[in-house]
Enzyme design. Sequence first.
Site, mmCIF file in Angstrom:
data_model
loop_
_atom_site.group_PDB
_atom_site.id
_atom_site.type_symbol
_atom_site.label_atom_id
_atom_site.label_comp_id
_atom_site.label_asym_id
_atom_site.label_seq_id
_atom_site.Cartn_x
_atom_site.Cartn_y
_atom_site.Cartn_z
ATOM 1 N N HIS A 374 0.934 -1.117 -0.265
ATOM 2 C CA HIS A 374 -0.083 0.065 0.097
ATOM 3 C C HIS A 374 0.695 1.180 -0.058
ATOM 4 C CE1 HIS A 374 -3.778 -1.805 0.946
ATOM 5 N NE2 HIS A 374 -2.974 -2.773 1.476
ATOM 6 N N LYS A 564 -8.117 14.059 4.688
ATOM 7 C CA LYS A 564 -7.247 12.769 4.671
ATOM 8 C C LYS A 564 -6.126 12.973 5.893
ATOM 9 C CE LYS A 564 -6.337 13.700 0.404
ATOM 10 N NZ LYS A 564 -6.240 12.901 -0.799
ATOM 11 N N ARG A 565 -5.486 12.055 6.005
ATOM 12 C CA ARG A 565 -4.335 12.090 7.103
ATOM 13 C C ARG A 565 -3.486 13.407 6.543
ATOM 14 N NH1 ARG A 565 -3.806 8.279 11.153
ATOM 15 N NH2 ARG A 565 -1.856 9.298 11.761
ATOM 16 N N LYS A 570 1.056 14.463 0.928
ATOM 17 C CA LYS A 570 -0.551 14.804 0.495
ATOM 18 C C LYS A 570 -0.594 16.393 0.187
ATOM 19 C CE LYS A 570 -1.932 10.752 3.054
ATOM 20 N NZ LYS A 570 -2.740 9.930 2.391
ATOM 21 N N THR A 672 -8.451 6.545 -1.763
ATOM 22 C CA THR A 672 -9.857 6.126 -1.870
ATOM 23 C C THR A 672 -10.890 6.984 -1.794
ATOM 24 O OG1 THR A 672 -9.295 5.303 0.406
ATOM 25 C CG2 THR A 672 -9.073 3.541 -1.328
ATOM 26 N N LYS A 676 -14.594 8.295 -3.290
ATOM 27 C CA LYS A 676 -16.031 8.842 -2.667
ATOM 28 C C LYS A 676 -16.262 10.046 -2.830
ATOM 29 C CE LYS A 676 -13.897 5.918 0.972
ATOM 30 N NZ LYS A 676 -12.999 5.989 2.123
HETATM 31 C C1 26W Z 1 4.075 0.823 10.121
HETATM 32 C C2 26W Z 1 3.361 2.255 10.073
HETATM 33 C C3 26W Z 1 2.554 1.875 8.905
HETATM 34 C C4 26W Z 1 1.025 2.380 9.064
HETATM 35 C C5 26W Z 1 0.216 2.245 8.036
HETATM 36 C C6 26W Z 1 2.959 2.080 7.731
HETATM 37 C C7 26W Z 1 2.040 2.088 6.466
HETATM 38 C C8 26W Z 1 0.777 2.002 6.788
HETATM 39 C C9 26W Z 1 -0.406 2.074 5.612
HETATM 40 C C10 26W Z 1 0.294 1.363 4.294
HETATM 41 C C11 26W Z 1 -0.288 3.232 4.903
HETATM 42 C C12 26W Z 1 -1.703 3.462 4.255
HETATM 43 O O1 26W Z 1 -2.788 3.705 4.792
HETATM 44 N N1 26W Z 1 -1.345 3.646 3.099
HETATM 45 C C13 26W Z 1 -2.652 4.207 2.160
HETATM 46 O O2 26W Z 1 -3.186 2.905 1.600
HETATM 47 C C14 26W Z 1 -4.597 3.249 0.979
HETATM 48 C C15 26W Z 1 -5.288 1.739 0.458
HETATM 49 O O3 26W Z 1 -4.748 1.086 -0.325
HETATM 50 C C16 26W Z 1 -4.211 3.897 -0.201
HETATM 51 O O4 26W Z 1 -5.224 4.048 -1.108
HETATM 52 C C17 26W Z 1 -3.235 5.085 0.026
HETATM 53 O O5 26W Z 1 -2.891 5.473 -0.995
HETATM 54 C C18 26W Z 1 -2.054 4.837 0.910
HETATM 55 O O6 26W Z 1 -1.474 5.804 1.386
#
Ligand code: 26W
Length: 831
Positions: A374, A564-565, A570, A672, A676
């Site tokens: 992701h 978004k975060r 971003k 995503t 929406k």
């Molecule tokens: C270890 C800390 C950590 C926690 C969460 C590292 C990475 C993440 C996730 C991978 C971050 C995340 O939410 N990525 C997002 O995933 C979405 C679903 O596929 C994508 O639409 C977003 O572009 C992506 O930033």
Amino acid sequence: MPSTERPPSHPPLDPKAAHLGTGVEAIKRDFLANLYTRLAKFPAVATRNDYYRALAYTVRDRLLARWIDTAQAYFHDASRTVAYLSAEFLIGPQLGSNLLYLGMTEDVRKAMASLDVDLEELLEHEEEPGLGNGGLGRLAACYMDSLATLQIPTIGYGIRYEFGIFDQQIRDGWQLEVTDKWLRLGNPWEIPRYDIEHMVKLGGHTEGYTDARGRYRVRWVPERVVKGHCYDTPVLGYGVKNANMLRLWEATACESFDFQAFNVGDYLRAVQEKMVSENLTKVLYPNDEPEAGKILRLEQQYFFVSCSLQDMVRIYLQRAKSLHGFQDKYAIQLNDTHPALAIPELMRLAIDEYDLSWEEAWDITTKTFGYTNHTLLPEALEAWSLPLFKRVLPRHLEIVYEINRRFLDEARFVLRDESRLARLSLIDEHGDKRVRMANLACVGSHAINGVAALHTELLKQTVLDDFYALWPQKFSNKTNGVTPRRFMMLSNPPLTKLITKSIGDKWPRELTQLARLEPLANDAGFREEWAKAKHTNKVALARHLSRLHGVVLDPNTLFDVQVKRIHEYKRQHLNVLHVIAMYQGIKTGQNPSPTPRTVFFGGKAAPGYWLAKLVIKLIHSVAEVVNHDKATRDLLKVVFIPDFNVKVAQHVYPAAELSEQISTAGKEASGTGNMKFQMNGALTIGTLDGANIEIREEVGADNFFLFGLTTQEVHDARANGYDPRAVYEAQPQLREVIDLLSSGYFSRGDKALFEPIVGRLLDRDDYMLMADFASYIAAQDAVSRAYQDRERWTRMSIINSARSGKFSSDRSIQEYCDEIWRVKPVDVENK
Ligand code: 26W
């Protein structure tokens, strides 16, 4: 009779016998019964939470029938099952969606009204389970919804954090994190499964020994053992009778009270094991990209992975004699690398606990797992330090070494390139050695996918290029999707009514049906109704935010939204630069009558990410000045929506007109939220990044406000000594904006406050804001001009929604089912 044993066979329960009426009177009767019997309350003294819980139980009792029917059908069928392993599930509030899926919303609204209870109030009252950070967690929830709707036998396995993502409060423009005590009033949607528990070992050492059959075996002698209990939450399918389950694990102590310690007055030690064990699932790590590398995070990941695999093995061995064929029963999907320890854990169970040979175990493992990546951000790729890994998982480290030895032998044979082998290795030998979890996930899986076309291509060309060279056949793209049930039907009743009136009610399960709206874009009457629906939602959002936060909004302005975060890639701060440019345009008279706008921001910053927190302060500081400036306040308003979560999102997407998807090209894996917004008729201003590219392909270039460098152009610019300060020098408007910012104009004269932001932009500008500023401003001007022509804007809005069919999570899941999981639907209804 031992507690977990099933009583001697008894006639199958006929849930239909317990069929509970869905009519207004039946609901009212059961609601009051639940208030009395389950909450021991009567209306005169009942609190809102009592009403909410009484209603929740009344609704839950009516979905249980589907759940039991489904469990019996799957049990009967021994169906091939998808196990979706995710450290995060952002499922959102449950009451509204369960009412929608049971088709009870209006009956319940009447039943409640007859008792002077406002259903909307109870819906707003629900505390959502914030068991995720953002995109990844919400995607898991959308996928669970589509898997049930497509009638695919599925178990979602995750963690029941006692405290989810923090509640965000704003104090003087600064983010304040408040503990998310989501369970304090109870959670009526989960069913505790006291009869299911699994032991999870941690720490300690391993011992080799020769077993009775003279074979070398390994025993893991743990330093401590914790118990895993689970809570099951039903996941209803839409328009079908299937109800899948989300099984979330909670850690408890094997011995929750040490009486000996108590006897000698050592009260702390008496409860120490309990505290330490429960800590494991105490709280969600609030980081959305940078990886913390904390030991508790590693233990959390291993804990839920081990519970989940032991649970799948338990279910499998209810019918099978050994683990052979396990890969035919289960397709396990790893939601990023957070559950990747499942690969060595299945190997450990198969070899150490169930006597399989290494080869047999490895064959099962690689045929069972799929891995979804992701993110491309290097700082988000998990790599655990070797000493830490060894301390927590001594046996798994041995298994990882053996996997690596055999893998590199095979790869060396194919590739004959030592430097590439070093990059492929599961162990990063540079500096302090680390276990590369993405490499482990790639080696132990038969399928690897990215979450949007560009992202998957970049995976093949960059972070996973060595694996792509070795195993191109493992790679595929699975562009993300979102559920139209929650993000259209539940969130946007005005638009839902209009669409169903126009094209029938098939679209929620067949989103490509929306294409039939396209011809209606030429119908003035339909356009008027479409615009009215949007306006109704804007008024509703304005009222909601004024009630909650006391802000006064003008629903006749253009609702420009970025939620978004908060993260530099971003580029929320690029959006702020545009706001300052608009402000200056009005103040200086260069652009005296811009299209009146309300610019909305929303999103949480990881507590340790100080620059993201400074961006939140920047937004509030600019808002303070702009919103109180007589010259601008009726033309431009800036609003930060606190505590952005699923519930808030459901109020925002339907009211939005402009969707800000402005990440640096090559950084946002998919996005995503962009989908929406599109479904709800918002137009996108965005870069060629993630799924924006596919949205633009679907809606057409003339229905999308494109700007910015492409991924390749970003790469080339940086390769050719990109100098952000030169861009600043060369562009007067950019210079004015930056200078006003660094002058302290928005920080009560304090030049230092935002210096870190300005400094980074002028020195490094890692995310190319300077480079993209001019084209962003030009695109925003195009937006303002387009909005002046309401008929044209509404036509574009209809087209965007009409062409959003591809972005249903049903389409994504169907692709996973056909190309990775090879699983078939089970129609519970006609079983
Ligand atoms: C270890 C800390 C950590 C926690 C969460 C590292 C990475 C993440 C996730 C991978 C971050 C995340 O939410 N990525 C997002 O995933 C979405 C679903 O596929 C994508 O639409 C977003 O572009 C992506 O930033």
